[in-house]
Structure formats: C-alpha cells, structure tokens
Design a protein around this motif. Structure first.
Motif, PDB file in Angstrom:
ATOM      1  N   ASN A 254       0.836  -1.212   0.000  1.00 22.20           N
ATOM      2  CA  ASN A 254       0.000   0.000   0.000  1.00 22.20           C
ATOM      3  C   ASN A 254       0.862   1.249   0.000  1.00 22.20           C
ATOM      4  OD1 ASN A 254      -2.392  -1.453  -0.001  1.00 22.20           O
ATOM      5  ND2 ASN A 254      -2.560  -1.457   2.245  1.00 22.20           N
ATOM      6  N   TYR A 255       1.928   1.228   0.759  1.00 24.30           N
ATOM      7  CA  TYR A 255       2.848   2.368   0.803  1.00 24.30           C
ATOM      8  C   TYR A 255       3.432   2.647  -0.583  1.00 24.30           C
ATOM      9  CZ  TYR A 255       7.214   4.892   1.728  1.00 24.30           C
ATOM     10  OH  TYR A 255       8.256   5.803   1.708  1.00 24.30           O
ATOM     11  N   LEU A 256       3.801   1.589  -1.285  1.00 23.08           N
ATOM     12  CA  LEU A 256       4.368   1.752  -2.618  1.00 23.08           C
ATOM     13  C   LEU A 256       3.315   2.243  -3.613  1.00 23.08           C
ATOM     14  CD1 LEU A 256       6.589  -1.481  -2.940  1.00 23.08           C
ATOM     15  CD2 LEU A 256       7.329   0.838  -2.334  1.00 23.08           C
ATOM     16  N   GLU A 257       2.104   1.726  -3.501  1.00 27.76           N
ATOM     17  CA  GLU A 257       1.054   2.076  -4.462  1.00 27.76           C
ATOM     18  C   GLU A 257       0.527   3.495  -4.249  1.00 27.76           C
ATOM     19  OE1 GLU A 257      -1.147  -2.036  -5.755  1.00 27.76           O
ATOM     20  OE2 GLU A 257      -1.565  -1.289  -3.735  1.00 27.76           O
ATOM     21  N   GLN A 258       0.370   3.878  -2.999  1.00 30.56           N
ATOM     22  CA  GLN A 258      -0.219   5.192  -2.715  1.00 30.56           C
ATOM     23  C   GLN A 258       0.756   6.338  -2.974  1.00 30.56           C
ATOM     24  OE1 GLN A 258      -1.734   4.970   1.280  1.00 30.56           O
ATOM     25  NE2 GLN A 258      -3.191   3.328   0.787  1.00 30.56           N
ATOM     26  N   ASP A 259       1.999   6.122  -2.659  1.00 29.37           N
ATOM     27  CA  ASP A 259       3.040   7.140  -2.902  1.00 29.37           C
ATOM     28  C   ASP A 259       2.557   8.512  -2.426  1.00 29.37           C
ATOM     29  OD1 ASP A 259       5.352   8.341  -3.690  1.00 29.37           O
ATOM     30  OD2 ASP A 259       4.924   8.290  -5.837  1.00 29.37           O
ATOM     31  N   ILE A 260       2.197   8.572  -1.157  1.00 27.80           N
ATOM     32  CA  ILE A 260       1.583   9.779  -0.596  1.00 27.80           C
ATOM     33  C   ILE A 260       2.498  10.996  -0.709  1.00 27.80           C
ATOM     34  CG2 ILE A 260       0.672  10.798   1.534  1.00 27.80           C
ATOM     35  CD1 ILE A 260      -0.191   7.975   2.341  1.00 27.80           C
ATOM     36  N   ASN A 261       3.765  10.799  -0.424  1.00 27.30           N
ATOM     37  CA  ASN A 261       4.701  11.927  -0.416  1.00 27.30           C
ATOM     38  C   ASN A 261       5.504  12.041  -1.710  1.00 27.30           C
ATOM     39  OD1 ASN A 261       3.974  12.552   2.281  1.00 27.30           O
ATOM     40  ND2 ASN A 261       5.388  10.954   3.034  1.00 27.30           N
ATOM     41  N   ASN A 262       5.090  11.311  -2.720  1.00 25.00           N
ATOM     42  CA  ASN A 262       5.791  11.327  -4.011  1.00 25.00           C
ATOM     43  C   ASN A 262       7.279  10.999  -3.860  1.00 25.00           C
ATOM     44  OD1 ASN A 262       3.462  12.133  -5.538  1.00 25.00           O
ATOM     45  ND2 ASN A 262       3.772  14.257  -4.847  1.00 25.00           N
ATOM     46  N   GLU A 263       7.537  10.044  -2.992  1.00 25.94           N
ATOM     47  CA  GLU A 263       8.927   9.649  -2.734  1.00 25.94           C
ATOM     48  C   GLU A 263       9.274   8.285  -3.318  1.00 25.94           C
ATOM     49  OE1 GLU A 263       9.225   9.723   1.468  1.00 25.94           O
ATOM     50  OE2 GLU A 263       9.408  11.919   1.611  1.00 25.94           O
ATOM     51  N   ILE A 264       8.282   7.594  -3.844  1.00 23.97           N
ATOM     52  CA  ILE A 264       8.511   6.235  -4.324  1.00 23.97           C
ATOM     53  C   ILE A 264       9.185   6.282  -5.689  1.00 23.97           C
ATOM     54  CG2 ILE A 264       7.457   4.019  -4.878  1.00 23.97           C
ATOM     55  CD1 ILE A 264       7.236   4.931  -1.939  1.00 23.97           C
ATOM     56  N   PRO A 265      10.323   5.615  -5.843  1.00 23.06           N
ATOM     57  CA  PRO A 265      11.006   5.591  -7.142  1.00 23.06           C
ATOM     58  C   PRO A 265      10.205   4.785  -8.160  1.00 23.06           C
ATOM     59  CG  PRO A 265      12.069   4.078  -5.629  1.00 23.06           C
ATOM     60  CD  PRO A 265      11.045   4.824  -4.828  1.00 23.06           C
ATOM     61  N   LYS A 266      10.517   4.985  -9.411  1.00 18.23           N
ATOM     62  CA  LYS A 266       9.799   4.272 -10.472  1.00 18.23           C
ATOM     63  C   LYS A 266      10.274   2.837 -10.632  1.00 18.23           C
ATOM     64  CE  LYS A 266       8.750   8.409 -13.154  1.00 18.23           C
ATOM     65  NZ  LYS A 266       7.303   8.348 -12.825  1.00 18.23           N
ATOM     66  N   THR A 267      11.411   2.506 -10.020  1.00 18.77           N
ATOM     67  CA  THR A 267      11.941   1.140 -10.110  1.00 18.77           C
ATOM     68  C   THR A 267      12.336   0.636  -8.720  1.00 18.77           C
ATOM     69  OG1 THR A 267      14.195   1.942 -10.509  1.00 18.77           O
ATOM     70  CG2 THR A 267      12.824   1.485 -12.443  1.00 18.77           C
ATOM     71  N   ILE A 268      12.361  -0.678  -8.595  1.00 14.74           N
ATOM     72  CA  ILE A 268      12.795  -1.345  -7.366  1.00 14.74           C
ATOM     73  C   ILE A 268      14.111  -2.052  -7.671  1.00 14.74           C
ATOM     74  CG2 ILE A 268      12.269  -3.120  -5.650  1.00 14.74           C
ATOM     75  CD1 ILE A 268      10.493  -0.658  -5.455  1.00 14.74           C
ATOM     76  N   THR A 269      15.136  -1.695  -6.937  1.00 16.57           N
ATOM     77  CA  THR A 269      16.452  -2.299  -7.185  1.00 16.57           C
ATOM     78  C   THR A 269      16.475  -3.744  -6.715  1.00 16.57           C
ATOM     79  OG1 THR A 269      17.368  -1.645  -5.041  1.00 16.57           O
ATOM     80  CG2 THR A 269      17.536  -0.051  -6.857  1.00 16.57           C
TER      81      THR A 269
END
Length: 320
Positions: A254-269
């Motif tokens: 949910n944290y990754l999907e919601q990206d509330i603070n626009n901090e989630i990168p577009k890729t997962i290393t």
C-alpha cells in the motif's frame, strides 16, 4: 650361477687392473676402458644365460602341455557318459549366461525406446504451442494457459515458469519447457495431471531460489531494475500460496502504491527486493521503533518505517 660368474669375472678384471696399475701407471686410462668392457661383457653373458633359461623353460612347458592335451587312451568306456554330461552341463550354463545377457540387452533397449517415446511426446506438446519448434512466445503460452484452464497471471503459471527456470517473462525455450515437464514428472499432454502437479507442488524447500528468480524473471527489454508496478504485482503473486505471507506485506505494498509523499522511485532495485524478506522478519520480531535508519538498510525502507510510525502516532492521537 650367472651372478657368481659375473662376480668372478669382475674380481679378476679388478685384480688385473690393480696389478697393471701398480706396475705401470701410464696405462691407467687404457685399463679403465678394459675394465668397463669386461664388466659389460659379463652382464651380456648373464643376460644371455637368463634368456636361454627362459626359452628352455618355455619349451618344457609347451612339451608338458602338448603331452597333457593328448587324448586319454586309458579312459574306461563307462566313464564317457559322465564326461559328456559334464560337458553338456557346462555348455548349458554358458548358454544360460548368454540368454541372461540377451535379456538385459532387451531391457536396456526397451528402456531406451521408452525414454525416446517420452521425449517425442514432450516435443509434440511443445510444438503445438511454439512458433518455430524452438521457442514458445506469449501467444503460445496464452494458448497453453487456456488449455490448462489457468489465468496467465496466476500463481500456478509463475510457478510453472520457475520449474522450467525460464529466463524471460512469458517466453519458454524448448529445453526450459522439457525441464519443467521432467521436474513435474509429466510424460505427455495430460493437462489434468499437469494442473494437479502445479496445484500440489511443494515450493517451500526452494523458497529462496524461487524468490530471487522471480525478480530477474520480471525484467523485460533489457531492464536492470524492476518497475515498481511489476515489483508490486510479483510480490503479491509470490506470496499468494505456498510461502508464508509477511505480516507487513499489505502495509508495504500500500505504501508503494499510494506514494503519498511522491517519494517512491519508479523502479525497485535488486538490493531492495533481495533484502525485503530479512527486513520484514526484523520488523515482525522487533517492531518499527527498533528500526535504525543509520544501519545499512535500503533508503526505501527508511521512508516506509517513518511513514508507519507517523500512522501509529496519528492513531494514538485520535484514540486519545
């Protein structure tokens, strides 16, 4: 006898050498050569005598053998049936051994034919869904899923691709397909049996390998990192069955999907993906407050823990 002769000759040569040496030192070099010649001649004589002895012994052995092989003229007539019975028994035993070898050869041939038949049936199945008898592309896999009554994005399809050790998403080579069928013990086109094996396959002992393989399987078009959206889908799919589901999985996704603070990168290393099981076990055992962002955790986990602590604080404030 030969050794004694050699010793006597050597001693005589040495004595002759010593006498001549005492009488005339000027002939030292000549006598040394003579001594070597005498010793060499003595060794040749011994060798020749030994060879003659071997040849003589060999002649005696051949003579004895020839005598032994002469027909028995003193064999009583009433012993002949007994002798024939022994010969017949020996021949029967030999024939029996030959029959056993032929039977073994037949079994090996039968086994080889059976293996060849299995490979041929697997190839016919692969050929049905492949484009060029070497590769099964997306269309072929979709048709295979339809015949198996499985959704293309189901856990069972992901599991089958892992059993095949597929290197590319929705693409199977002939060797990968054969490996999958062999691992599952499928010998032909029995789709009911294939479905059953997939639904009952115990993946627990391969959990770590399955997990790491899933990340690389999700890479497409030469990508070095999974897109965040694909990573979310694969995390959710991987923990759908068989593997114990992490307690924080829903919060994490949910944290990754919601990206509330626009901090989630577009890729997962790959590093983030690989360490996630270790991270979720740490949180389950120690809680979010025990997490230290100064340690070598991926930065994405720092933001997630901070977000969860804020959520807990808001809940506590609203409850008061």
């Amino acid at each position: 006898m030969g050794q004694c002769l050699e010793k006597v000759r050597s001693e005589r040569a040495l004595m002759s050498y010593n006498n001549n040496n005492n009488n005339n030192n000027n002939h030292h070099h000549h006598l040394s050569i003579s001594t070597k010649h005498i010793k060499k001649k003595a060794k040749q004589d011994v060798t020749e005598q030994h060879s003659n002895h071997i040849r003589h012994s060999y002649r005696q052995m051949n003579t004895t053998t020839s005598t032994a092989l002469e027909p028995r003229r003193d064999l009583p007539l009433h012993k002949i049936p007994e002798l024939l019975a022994k010969i017949t028994g020996t021949l029967s035993s030999t024939l029996s051994s030959s029959d056993t070898k032929q039977t073994s050869s037949s079994l090996l041939s039968s086994s080889s034919n059976s293996t060849s038949n299995i490979i041929d049936r697997r190839f016919q199945l692969f050929k049905k869904y492949s484009d060029d008898d070497e590769l099964m592309s997306v269309d072929g896999i979709l048709r295979l899923c339809n015949d198996l009554s499985l959704e293309p994005d189901s856990y069972e399809v992901l599991l089958f691709c892992f059993v095949c050790r597929a290197k590319q998403m929705y693409s199977l080579t002939k060797d990968e397909f054969f490996l999958g069928l062999k691992t599952l013990g499928i010998h032909g086109d029995n789709f009911s049996e294939l479905r059953t094996r997939l639904f009952n396959y115990n993946i627990v002992s391969y959990e770590n390998e399955f997990y790491n393989w899933t990340y690389h399987y999700g890479l497409v078009d030469g990508q070095r990192c999974l897109t965040t959206q694909n990573a979310i889908s694969l995390w959710r799919l991987f923990y759908l069955k068989g593997i114990e589901r992490p307690k924080i999985l829903d919060q994490w996704l949910n944290y990754l999907e919601q990206d509330i603070n626009n901090e989630i990168p577009k890729t997962i290393t790959c590093d983030t993906w690989t360490i996630f099981p270790q991270f979720e076990k740490f949180i389950e055992l120690n809680g979010y407050r025990a997490y230290d962002d100064n340690e070598a955790w991926p930065c994405l986990f720092d933001g997630f823990v901070e977000h969860q602590l804020e959520q807990q604080q808001q809940k506590n404030s609203s409850s008061n």
